[in-house]
Design an enzyme around this catalytic site. Structure first.
Site, mmCIF file in Angstrom:
data_model
loop_
_atom_site.group_PDB
_atom_site.id
_atom_site.type_symbol
_atom_site.label_atom_id
_atom_site.label_comp_id
_atom_site.label_asym_id
_atom_site.label_seq_id
_atom_site.Cartn_x
_atom_site.Cartn_y
_atom_site.Cartn_z
ATOM 1 N N SER A 130 3.176 -2.290 10.188
ATOM 2 C CA SER A 130 5.015 -2.082 10.607
ATOM 3 C C SER A 130 5.754 -2.894 9.807
ATOM 4 O O SER A 130 6.753 -3.934 10.617
ATOM 5 C CB SER A 130 5.557 -1.448 11.759
ATOM 6 O OG SER A 130 4.619 -0.585 11.952
ATOM 7 N N GLY A 185 2.475 -1.170 4.690
ATOM 8 C CA GLY A 185 2.879 0.490 4.002
ATOM 9 C C GLY A 185 4.138 0.584 3.581
ATOM 10 O O GLY A 185 5.044 0.565 2.210
ATOM 11 N N GLY A 186 4.757 1.958 4.336
ATOM 12 C CA GLY A 186 6.567 1.993 4.058
ATOM 13 C C GLY A 186 7.626 1.189 3.188
ATOM 14 O O GLY A 186 8.310 0.758 2.508
ATOM 15 N N GLY A 246 2.396 2.144 10.531
ATOM 16 C CA GLY A 246 3.914 3.511 11.111
ATOM 17 C C GLY A 246 4.346 3.706 11.720
ATOM 18 O O GLY A 246 5.275 5.066 12.062
ATOM 19 N N ASN A 271 0.478 -1.269 0.208
ATOM 20 C CA ASN A 271 -0.254 -0.026 -0.296
ATOM 21 C C ASN A 271 0.589 1.278 0.259
ATOM 22 O O ASN A 271 1.870 1.667 1.088
ATOM 23 C CB ASN A 271 -1.158 0.177 1.147
ATOM 24 C CG ASN A 271 -1.904 1.487 1.277
ATOM 25 O OD1 ASN A 271 -1.868 2.344 0.797
ATOM 26 N ND2 ASN A 271 -2.123 1.600 2.601
ATOM 27 N N TRP A 272 0.859 1.438 -0.975
ATOM 28 C CA TRP A 272 2.194 3.129 -1.703
ATOM 29 C C TRP A 272 2.088 4.053 -0.316
ATOM 30 O O TRP A 272 2.046 5.498 -0.551
ATOM 31 C CB TRP A 272 2.140 3.412 -3.008
ATOM 32 C CG TRP A 272 2.900 2.495 -3.936
ATOM 33 C CD1 TRP A 272 3.590 1.290 -3.141
ATOM 34 C CD2 TRP A 272 3.290 2.700 -4.978
ATOM 35 N NE1 TRP A 272 3.802 0.984 -4.621
ATOM 36 C CE2 TRP A 272 4.040 1.295 -5.177
ATOM 37 C CE3 TRP A 272 3.053 3.690 -5.804
ATOM 38 C CZ2 TRP A 272 4.307 1.300 -6.653
ATOM 39 C CZ3 TRP A 272 3.700 3.404 -6.965
ATOM 40 C CH2 TRP A 272 4.364 2.068 -7.181
ATOM 41 N N LYS A 273 0.170 4.143 -0.461
ATOM 42 C CA LYS A 273 -0.214 5.329 0.998
ATOM 43 C C LYS A 273 -0.102 6.796 -0.431
ATOM 44 O O LYS A 273 0.128 6.401 -1.715
ATOM 45 C CB LYS A 273 0.421 5.944 2.000
ATOM 46 C CG LYS A 273 -0.084 4.008 2.713
ATOM 47 C CD LYS A 273 0.413 4.844 3.954
ATOM 48 C CE LYS A 273 0.328 3.055 5.052
ATOM 49 N NZ LYS A 273 -0.108 3.426 6.410
ATOM 50 N N GLU A 309 -5.477 -4.557 10.632
ATOM 51 C CA GLU A 309 -4.340 -4.214 10.857
ATOM 52 C C GLU A 309 -4.095 -3.090 12.232
ATOM 53 O O GLU A 309 -5.387 -2.045 12.269
ATOM 54 C CB GLU A 309 -3.934 -2.593 9.599
ATOM 55 C CG GLU A 309 -4.228 -3.423 8.436
ATOM 56 C CD GLU A 309 -3.450 -2.203 7.752
ATOM 57 O OE1 GLU A 309 -2.587 -2.339 6.961
ATOM 58 O OE2 GLU A 309 -3.986 -1.693 7.308
ATOM 59 N N GLU A 330 -7.226 4.308 8.691
ATOM 60 C CA GLU A 330 -6.617 6.428 7.790
ATOM 61 C C GLU A 330 -7.798 6.790 7.151
ATOM 62 O O GLU A 330 -7.927 7.751 7.815
ATOM 63 C CB GLU A 330 -5.010 6.273 7.259
ATOM 64 C CG GLU A 330 -4.348 5.937 7.420
ATOM 65 C CD GLU A 330 -2.949 5.937 6.899
ATOM 66 O OE1 GLU A 330 -2.628 5.606 5.699
ATOM 67 O OE2 GLU A 330 -1.270 4.949 7.969
ATOM 68 N N HIS A 367 -9.564 1.323 5.065
ATOM 69 C CA HIS A 367 -7.925 1.774 6.111
ATOM 70 C C HIS A 367 -8.834 2.662 6.799
ATOM 71 O O HIS A 367 -9.606 3.450 7.495
ATOM 72 C CB HIS A 367 -7.237 1.881 4.771
ATOM 73 C CG HIS A 367 -6.053 2.411 4.841
ATOM 74 N ND1 HIS A 367 -5.100 2.983 6.106
ATOM 75 C CD2 HIS A 367 -4.549 0.848 5.201
ATOM 76 C CE1 HIS A 367 -3.824 2.375 6.834
ATOM 77 N NE2 HIS A 367 -3.843 1.443 5.842
HETATM 78 P P1 13P Z 1 3.279 0.574 7.561
HETATM 79 O O1 13P Z 1 4.137 -0.564 7.363
HETATM 80 O O2 13P Z 1 3.472 1.352 7.357
HETATM 81 O O3 13P Z 1 3.069 0.545 8.845
HETATM 82 O O4 13P Z 1 1.889 0.782 6.886
HETATM 83 C C1 13P Z 1 0.356 -0.911 7.066
HETATM 84 C C2 13P Z 1 -0.284 0.042 6.099
HETATM 85 O O5 13P Z 1 -1.308 0.844 7.139
HETATM 86 C C3 13P Z 1 -0.865 -0.371 5.266
HETATM 87 O O6 13P Z 1 -2.375 -0.571 4.890
#
Ligand code: 13P
Length: 251
Positions: free
Chosen positions: A212, A233-234, A173, A9-11, A167, A97, A95
């Site tokens: 993470s 994510g990251g 993050g 997930n590149w956000k 999640e 967020e 998600h």
């Molecule tokens: P991180 O891997 O950066 O913690 O993000 C997780 C996430 O929200 C994937 O959708």
């Protein structure tokens, strides 16, 4: 045996030049991954680029959000059919967020899940508790409520071929992951909750862990009985790290 799946997930990250490099490295490294499904979920403006670079490869792609409506006067929104036009297989729904920063309710998330299914997309439904909810012993209730909202609107049959991602908000993050045991506990509860309505659907569903995930912790997490891969994510922004996570799913 359920197929393992790792989704990046590149956000809201990326630009055309960096995306090209990242995607080319992913495709080049994909043969090292083995028998794992891999996908990336990217910002809307890059769907065409991703489609052109991944179309002839085994790596799938998707979006990070969609409208609950099929079409109409909804300025700024993107429909499920539009995502289909760009070859999306997946779309992330609910998600944390989006729930926390954009006011998405369980009801809206459920409507988006239904819209995705109606257009033939695979929704990746995100659920998870905040730190305060975990600390007050509310994890099971919160996750069950998020799931039930979608089960009630969409029906359990709609979960066949869908994906659920657990999640925990406090792990996103933050560099803080749920322990494999903590994650497995919630994944098992999710599967049981779905099995209460349809055991066959529950047994076939891919349940991903997100929060993470790194190359260094992925193997232990993905080895849990009810964890079928990750939503990353990251670490999905760095080709070698993401590929190493995908490899960790192949054990
Ligand atoms: P991180 O891997 O950066 O913690 O993000 C997780 C996430 O929200 C994937 O959708």
């Amino acid at each position: 045996m359920r197929q393992k799946l790792v989704v990046g997930n590149w956000k809201m990250h990326g630009n055309a030049a960096d995306n090209r490099q990242l995607l080319q490295s992913l495709v080049a490294g994909y043969p090292s991954v083995g028998d794992v499904s891999v996908a990336v979920c990217v910002p809307f403006p890059y769907l065409a680029q991703v489609q052109s670079l991944l179309a002839a490869t085994p790596v799938a792609w998707g979006a990070q959000n969609l409208s609950e409506h099929a079409q109409g006067a909804y300025t700024g929104e993107v429909s499920a059919a539009m995502l289909g036009d760009f070859g999306c297989r997946y779309v992330i729904v609910g998600h944390s967020e989006r729930r926390a920063l954009y006011g998405e309710t369980d009801r809206l998330v459920a409507a988006k899940f239904v819209a995705a299914k109606a257009a033939g997309l695979v929704p990746i439904l995100c659920v998870g508790e905040t730190l305060a909810q975990r600390e007050s012993g509310d994890t099971a209730r919160v996750v069950a409520g998020q799931l039930d909202a979608v089960l009630d609107l969409a029906g359990v049959a709609a979960f066949a071929g869908a994906v659920v991602a657990y999640e925990p908000v406090w792990a996103i993050g933050t560099g803080r992951t749920a322990s494999p045991v903590q994650a497995q506990e919630v994944h098992a509860a999710i599967r049981v909750r779905i099995a209460d309505r349809d055991a066959w659907v529950a047994a076939g569903m891919q349940l991903l862990y997100g929060g993470s995930v790194k190359a260094q912790n992925a193997g232990e997490i993905f080895a849990q009985a009810d964890i079928d891969g990750g939503l990353v994510g990251g670490a999905s922004l760095v080709a070698d790290e993401f590929l190493a996570i995908c490899q960790a799913a192949n054990r």
